[in-house]
Design an enzyme around this catalytic site. Structure first.
Site, PDB file in Angstrom:
ATOM      1  CE  LYS A  44      71.281 144.789 103.036  1.00 58.09           C
ATOM      2  NZ  LYS A  44      71.996 146.131 103.169  1.00 58.09           N
ATOM      3  CG  ASP A 169      69.722 145.544  97.871  1.00 57.15           C
ATOM      4  OD1 ASP A 169      68.690 144.844  97.340  1.00 57.15           O
ATOM      5  OD2 ASP A 169      69.636 146.147  99.002  1.00 57.15           O
TER       6      ASP A 169
END
Ligand code: B16
Ligand code: MG
Length: 220
Positions: A44, A169
């Site tokens: 990510k 995030d």
């Protein structure tokens, strides 16, 4: 007072991690590398090149430069098949509410994403027009945690870094915001994102009063 609010894309505005996972998983399978969703977490916010390097490291596999380029292209072709089917239903909860509130308060808004596909995705989910600046994987040479992507965003909006607020995030993204001397807001698990100045599970927890305080706040 005018602040700049910089949004990451994947994991903040939409959840494209699931499509990256499908495409990387197919690629890994072809190389005989098994690849778990826990490992996907580590991809990510990571650039496409670095993601493939990590998968090859996990599989203890080396390939030629030509093969590397071919696989990256193949992965992206499959990923594009998924994202061209995206629509507004994939926007994460309350993201439009927060964007519209910022617009109503005359605040500057930028995208700061590692993805080279960010513009297509924003168009698909019909949020493209809400951004005053878009900085993505096509504009940067250094990946997060390097602050380049956010510093370019601040520059494009003509707002100094200490007056910028970043929604992220990923750990690398939170670190990038901190290095840039911006206020960092982690979206996700507080244990993972503990380096952020503020942490929320998602945008439903972000109230107007909090945003108003950010508009007045100074990074210390
Ligand atoms: P692409 P973000 C990142 O997006 C993803 O989190 C990461 O998994 C992906 O490898 C990276 O974009 C590059 O994406 O292959 O589309 O150029 O979180 O920075 O918005
Ligand atoms: Mg992200």
């Amino acid at each position: 007072m005018k602040k700049a609010f910089i949004f990451d894309l994947d994991g903040v505005i939409v959840d494209t991690a699931k499509y990256h996972f499908l495409a990387w998983q197919n690629l890994a399978k072809g190389l005989g590398i098994s690849f778990s969703s826990a490992q996907n977490e580590q991809l990510k916010g990571v650039s496409r090149i670095r993601s493939l390097e990590k998968i090859l490291e996990w599989g203890n596999t080396t390939i030629s430069e030509e093969e590397f380029t071919r696989l990256m292209h193949e992965k992206n072709e499959e990923y594009l098949e998924y994202i061209t089917k995206m629509d507004t239903s994939e926007i994460l909860p309350d993201v439009p509410r927060v964007l519209d509130y910022l617009i109503s308060q005359d605040q500057a808004i930028a995208l700061g994403s590692a993805s080279k596909n960010a513009r297509v995705i924003l168009e698909k989910v019909k949020l493209y027009d809400k951004f005053h600046a878009i900085v993505d994987g096509t504009n940067v040479s250094k990946a997060k945690p390097d602050p380049e992507v956010f510093l370019i965003g601040a520059q494009e909006l003509d707002v100094s870094p200490e007056n910028c607020i970043v929604f992220e995030d990923s750990v690398a993204g939170v670190q990038a915001a901190n290095v840039a001397n911006m206020i960092s807001i982690g979206i996700g698990d507080a244990k993972v994102l503990h380096e952020a100045d503020y942490i929320f599970n998602d945008f439903t927890e972000i109230k107007e009063e909090f945003i108003n305080n950010l508009v007045m706040a100074k990074k210390v």
